[in-house]
Design an enzyme around this catalytic site. Structure first.
Site, PDB file in Angstrom:
ATOM      1  NE  ARG A 171      -2.445  -1.103   3.664  1.00  0.00           N
ATOM      2  CZ  ARG A 171      -2.389  -0.123   4.563  1.00  0.00           C
ATOM      3  NH1 ARG A 171      -2.836   1.066   4.267  1.00  0.00           N
ATOM      4  NH2 ARG A 171      -1.894  -0.335   5.765  1.00  0.00           N
ATOM      5  NE  ARG A 175       2.499   8.971  -5.384  1.00  0.00           N
ATOM      6  CZ  ARG A 175       1.792   9.581  -4.445  1.00  0.00           C
ATOM      7  NH1 ARG A 175       2.202  10.738  -3.980  1.00  0.00           N
ATOM      8  NH2 ARG A 175       0.665   9.063  -3.997  1.00  0.00           N
ATOM      9  NE  ARG A 247       1.219  -2.876  17.590  1.00  0.00           N
ATOM     10  CZ  ARG A 247       2.166  -3.003  18.526  1.00  0.00           C
ATOM     11  NH1 ARG A 247       2.176  -4.093  19.295  1.00  0.00           N
ATOM     12  NH2 ARG A 247       3.071  -2.073  18.726  1.00  0.00           N
ATOM     13  NE  ARG A 277      -0.025   8.993  12.775  1.00  0.00           N
ATOM     14  CZ  ARG A 277      -0.984   8.799  11.863  1.00  0.00           C
ATOM     15  NH1 ARG A 277      -0.721   8.995  10.582  1.00  0.00           N
ATOM     16  NH2 ARG A 277      -2.196   8.437  12.230  1.00  0.00           N
ATOM     17  CD  GLU A 298      -0.920   7.924  15.755  1.00  0.00           C
ATOM     18  OE1 GLU A 298      -0.826   7.008  14.923  1.00  0.00           O
ATOM     19  OE2 GLU A 298      -1.518   9.007  15.527  1.00  0.00           O
ATOM     20  CE1 TYR A 346      -6.391   0.949   9.090  1.00  0.00           C
ATOM     21  CE2 TYR A 346      -6.440   0.939   6.684  1.00  0.00           C
ATOM     22  CZ  TYR A 346      -6.288   1.619   7.885  1.00  0.00           C
ATOM     23  OH  TYR A 346      -6.051   2.972   7.876  1.00  0.00           O
ATOM     24  CG  ASP A 348      -8.496   3.503   3.867  1.00  0.00           C
ATOM     25  OD1 ASP A 348      -7.917   3.618   4.962  1.00  0.00           O
ATOM     26  OD2 ASP A 348      -7.894   3.318   2.791  1.00  0.00           O
TER      27      ASP A 348
END
Length: 381
Positions: A171, A175, A247, A277, A298, A346, A348
Site C-alpha cells: 500500500r 514515485r 494494535r 509520529r 502517537e 482494516y 478506510d
C-alpha cells in the site's frame, strides 16, 4: 421491521439511515458518549482547533457514489495529505518520491535515472517477496528501507518486519516524480465542521433513535427483529474462543503557540524515537486560522482488554481464531456483522461507507423477497 444498530460509527449510521429511509424503525446504541466512532472530532475549548480525538482521519476515495453521499450531509473542503518524515537527522517528504530520493542520496536525477538507480539498490535476487522486509529490499533497497520503513514498522506493529506479510507494504507507493500527495484518489477532503456533525446529520431521521452511553445487552434481541453488529466480532461471543489481536494507540497530547511543526503529520522513522509520529491538528483544517495549536504524539502498542482496538493484526494465529469465530457467526440468526471490527479487517472510511450501503441494499433485497438477511455481506476470510 425493528433494527438495532450496535455502534454509532459510520457503519451503523449509514445502514441505519438507509433502513430508516425505507420506512423501518431503527435504534442506534453506542457505549461511548458520542457518535462517529473513532473518527469523532470535537473543538478544543482552549484553542478552538478541530481535534481528531482518536487520531487523524483523512477522507479519500475514487467511489463517486460515496463521495456524493458524504457531501449530502456535510460540505467537504479540499485537503491533500502531505506527510513528512524525520529520520537520520533530516526531514523528507513521504511517500518516497523523486525529491526524497534525490535529497536522501545527494543527487539531481531525472525520473528515468532515479528509476534505474533504485533498481540498482534493490535486491533483485528476491523474486517472490513473502515478508515486509523482503518486499522493501526488493523494491527500494536497504538504505531507503532502513531510513523510512524498518524502524517505523517495528514501532507500529511491535514485531520484526520479517514477521509481517509483504502485503502490508504494497500500500506504500514509490514515485518517480515530485508528487508528494500521500493519496492518489480523485476525491480528497475534510468535512468542514468535522466528522461528528456529519454522522449526526446522517442519524437525523424521524425513524432513528440514538442512545449513547448504552452498552449492548443480549436481552435487547427480544425487542428487535434484526441486529447489525459493528462491534468486535469476538466481543459478540464474549471472547469465548480468545481475543483477536489488535494494535492500539496512545496519544500524548500537548499544546503550543503558533505553528509547531509546519505540517499535519510528521513521521519519525528512527527506532530510538519511541513515538511513530506527531500530528498537528489545526493543519487538518487549513481553511481555519488559530493562534494556538493542539498536537498528539502517537505511540503504538499491543491492545489490551480495556483498550480501543485500532489495527487488526491478522497474522497466522489470529486468522485461525478468526475462522472459529466466523463459523460461530454463520450459525447465528437475525444478526449481521459489519465494519472494521465486525469483520476484523482494516477498512478506510470510504470502503466502510461503501460496504454499509451495499449491506443496506442486501437487506432491502432480502426483505422484498422474504429471504434471510445475510450474516456477512463482506466476508472476513
Amino acid at each position: 421491521m425493528k433494527f438495532l444498530m450496535v455502534g454509532a460509527g459510520l457503519s451503523g449510521a449509514v445502514i441505519g439511515r438507509e433502513m430508516a429511509e425505507a420506512g423501518h424503525d431503527v435504534t442506534v446504541i453506542d457505549a461511548r458518549d458520542h457518535v462517529a466512532g473513532n473518527c469523532h472530532t470535537e473543538r478544543d475549548p482552549e484553542t478552538g482547533v478541530m481535534v481528531h480525538v482518536y487520531g487523524p482521519h483523512i477522507f479519500h476515495t475514487d467511489d463517486d457514489e460515496v463521495w456524493e453521499y458524504v457531501n449530502r450531509f456535510m460540505s467537504f473542503e479540499p485537503y491533500k495529505n502531505r506527510v513528512k518524515s524525520t529520520t537520520q537527522g533530516a526531514v523528507y517528504s513521504l511517500p518516497v518520491n523523486l525529491h526524497t530520493i534525490n535529497q536522501f542520496f545527494g543527487k539531481t536525477m531525472r525520473p528515468d535515472e532515479a528509476r534505474a538507480f533504485i533498481e540498482e539498490q534493490a535486491d533483485t535476487t528476491i523474486t517472490d517477496p513473502q515478508t515486509f522486509e523482503e518486499q522493501a529490499l526488493r523494491f527500494v533497497g536497504p538504505d531507503l528501507y532502513e531510513a523510512f520503513f524498518k524502524g517505523y514498522t517495528e514501532k507500529q506493529w511491535g514485531c520484526s518486519p520479517t514477521d509481517l506479510p509483504a502485503s502490508i507494504l504494497k500500500r506504500l507507493p514509490v514515485r518517480f516524480n515530485y508528487d508528494d500527495n500521500y493519496f492518489f484518489h480523485r476525491h480528497q477532503g475534510m468535512p468542514r465542521d468535522g466528522y461528528t456533525p456529519m454522522v449526526e446529520a446522517i442519524l437525523d431521521h424521524p425513524n432513528i433513535t440514538v442512545r449513547l452511553e448504552t452498552p449492548y445487552d443480549p436481552s435487547m434481541r427480544d425487542d428487535h427483529d434484526h441486529i447489525v453488529w459493528s462491534g468486535p466480532l469476538d466481543g459478540y461471543f464474549g471472547f469465548e474462543e480468545g481475543r483477536l489481536g489488535y494494535r492500539t494507540l496512545d496519544f500524548e497530547r500537548f499544546t503550543a503557540k503558533g505553528d509547531w511543526q509546519g505540517c499535519a503529520v510528521m513521521n519519525y522513522g528512527d527506532r530510538d524515537v519511541p513515538f511513530t509520529r506527531i500530528t498537528e491538528h489545526k493543519h487538518f483544517s487549513p481553511w481555519e486560522s488559530h493562534e494556538g495549536s493542539v498536537l498528539y504524539r502517537e505511540f503504538s502498542r499491543e491492545c489490551g482488554p480495556d483498550d480501543i482496538p485500532y489495527y487488526p493484526i491478522r497474522l497466522v494465529e489470529e486468522k485461525a481464531m478468526l475462522a472459529d469465530y466466523v463459523a460461530r457467526a454463520e450459525a447465528e440468526t437475525n444478526v449481521t456483522f459489519v465494519g472494521r471490527l465486525g469483520t476484523y479487517r482494516y477498512l478506510d472510511m470510504d470502503v466502510t461507507i461503501r460496504e454499509a450501503l451495499d449491506t443496506a441494499r442486501a437487506f432491502l433485497k432480502s426483505d422484498a423477497t422474504g429471504a434471510a438477511f445475510p450474516i456477512f455481506v463482506n466476508h472476513p476470510l
